[in-house]
Motif scaffolding. Sequence first.
Motif, PDB file in Angstrom:
ATOM      1  N   PRO A   1      40.397   5.337 -12.207  1.00 26.25           N
ATOM      2  CA  PRO A   1      40.416   4.071 -11.474  1.00 26.25           C
ATOM      3  C   PRO A   1      41.699   3.271 -11.728  1.00 26.25           C
ATOM      4  CG  PRO A   1      38.362   4.319 -12.707  1.00 26.25           C
ATOM      5  CD  PRO A   1      39.183   5.513 -13.011  1.00 26.25           C
TER       6      PRO A   1
ATOM      7  N   ARG B   1      33.494   6.531  -4.895  1.00 32.45           N
ATOM      8  CA  ARG B   1      33.919   5.437  -5.784  1.00 32.45           C
ATOM      9  C   ARG B   1      35.422   5.191  -5.677  1.00 32.45           C
ATOM     10  NH1 ARG B   1      29.753   7.187  -9.378  1.00 32.45           N
ATOM     11  NH2 ARG B   1      31.125   8.438 -10.699  1.00 32.45           N
TER      12      ARG B   1
ATOM     13  N   ASP C   1      38.686  -1.696  -1.263  1.00 31.38           N
ATOM     14  CA  ASP C   1      38.595  -3.076  -1.769  1.00 31.38           C
ATOM     15  C   ASP C   1      39.971  -3.684  -1.972  1.00 31.38           C
ATOM     16  OD1 ASP C   1      35.951  -3.048  -1.865  1.00 31.38           O
ATOM     17  OD2 ASP C   1      35.756  -2.847  -4.053  1.00 31.38           O
ATOM     18  N   ARG C   2      40.877  -2.892  -2.537  1.00 33.32           N
ATOM     19  CA  ARG C   2      42.186  -3.439  -2.891  1.00 33.32           C
ATOM     20  C   ARG C   2      43.141  -3.536  -1.715  1.00 33.32           C
ATOM     21  NH1 ARG C   2      39.460  -2.485  -6.679  1.00 33.32           N
ATOM     22  NH2 ARG C   2      39.735  -2.948  -8.897  1.00 33.32           N
TER      23      ARG C   2
ATOM     24  N   GLU D   1      36.231   3.665  -2.202  1.00 32.78           N
ATOM     25  CA  GLU D   1      35.848   2.252  -2.094  1.00 32.78           C
ATOM     26  C   GLU D   1      36.774   1.351  -2.907  1.00 32.78           C
ATOM     27  OE1 GLU D   1      31.644   2.360  -2.883  1.00 32.78           O
ATOM     28  OE2 GLU D   1      31.209   2.814  -0.760  1.00 32.78           O
ATOM     29  N   ARG D   2      37.265   1.887  -4.019  1.00 36.88           N
ATOM     30  CA  ARG D   2      38.210   1.108  -4.827  1.00 36.88           C
ATOM     31  C   ARG D   2      39.514   0.865  -4.041  1.00 36.88           C
ATOM     32  NH1 ARG D   2      37.642   0.323 -10.447  1.00 36.88           N
ATOM     33  NH2 ARG D   2      39.504  -0.639 -11.357  1.00 36.88           N
TER      34      ARG D   2
ATOM     35  N   ASP E   1      44.455   1.629  -9.038  1.00 36.19           N
ATOM     36  CA  ASP E   1      44.982   0.264  -9.065  1.00 36.19           C
ATOM     37  C   ASP E   1      46.509   0.274  -9.047  1.00 36.19           C
ATOM     38  OD1 ASP E   1      42.363  -0.364  -9.225  1.00 36.19           O
ATOM     39  OD2 ASP E   1      42.380  -0.981 -11.332  1.00 36.19           O
TER      40      ASP E   1
END
Length: 367
Positions: A354, A252, A259-260, A255-256, A358
């Motif tokens: 998470p 997880r 994605d970013r 993948e975060r 970010d």
Amino acid sequence: MKEPIQVTRSSMPAYEEYIEEIRDLWDSHWLTNMGSKHNRLRDDLIRYLKVPNLMLFANGHLALESAISAFKLTGEVITTPFTFASTTHAIVRNGLTPVFCDIDPETYTIDADKIEALITERTSAIIPVHLYGNICEVDKIQKIAEKYKLKVIYDAAHAFGTTLNGIGVGNFGDAAMFSFHATKVFHTIEGGAITFSKEELAHKLYGLMNFGIRNQIVVNEIGSNAKMNEFQAAMGLCNLKHIEEEIQKRKRIYERYYDRLSGRKGIRLMKLTEGTKTNYGYFPVVFEEKELGYNREQVYEALARENIYARKYFYPLTSDFECYRERFDSSLTPVARYIAERVLTLPLYADLEPELVDRICSLALNP
Ligand code: T4K
């Protein structure tokens, strides 16, 4: 001051679970030297990794040194300079000469197309690294090895539980070394293993791991002491119960990040070799100043200002280490040099929040 965020953080089983696992050691007083937990972990790992043979070690490095020694290699060994100190040191400490092959610019593993040109009559083996949980081009490497009668020993320190087209990574080559260090996806505090194809190797490896002691009066190998103890094995037994959850949680986070950060000019993300199922062990990012207008050092500093510590795994190249000064020429591996000068591995562990991912991404995009 906020708690520092490090590149990784050891996963721990519940305190009670570990205590329960070690409780019977107070009855048995059997703490090391191939105890029952050691044997249970070995058997469980043979099943989990789907390998024919596996031997446990006190740590990954001693496992690798022992594997190299077991094959009685001579002369030169073709390997990668884009790795942790252990890979190169294990070769040199066995009295062998590393010959550095460049890496693939996308997968960061050894460039299999450049191996053949480095083979001489002194070459005895290839020691590639399944770096960052990515798998080398094992078929190409095997073909070369067969053509020139070379041994292949994989440094699979990062590759616990990974598969290539469904085949466990420990099945490739003549042997593979896994690290179970505290920083790894699966750990035994310190620890490691060798997986190998030919059962006969077990006798030799055992001798190297336990002083060459065969029985109370026969010592027929100048072995080291590289045994895994029962507290290490107990940690492994606990962690193995949670390994799927550990990998899913890491997935997880991975993948975060992906994605970013994917699809941005100047930010290069590792490409997995086709067919690889990774363990999400590391998240390396290559920062290209020409496109970005800023460099890896600036990202490193921007993160550090917020108490976040990414790492330059693996800079410098091992061929540039001070202890090898004047012995190797890293300009002969320009791709490895290019990547090493620009790479940062970002914090990645199962319980990383998470929101922090970010924040790290926004600093990476705007340091
Ligand atoms: N081959 C390869 C390709 C390897 O990467 C390695 C090891 C080996 C062979 C040899 O395997 P072992 O003999 O180690 O089993 C760390 C690890 O110590 C090392 O195992 C690993 N590779 C390497 C990539 O990373 P350092 O010098 O960066 O460790 P250190 O102490 O700076 O720790 C890094 C971060 O990990 C810390 O900032 C926080 C976290 N950490 C560390 C420890 C010690 C924890 O969360 N818990 C801990 O107990 O080498």
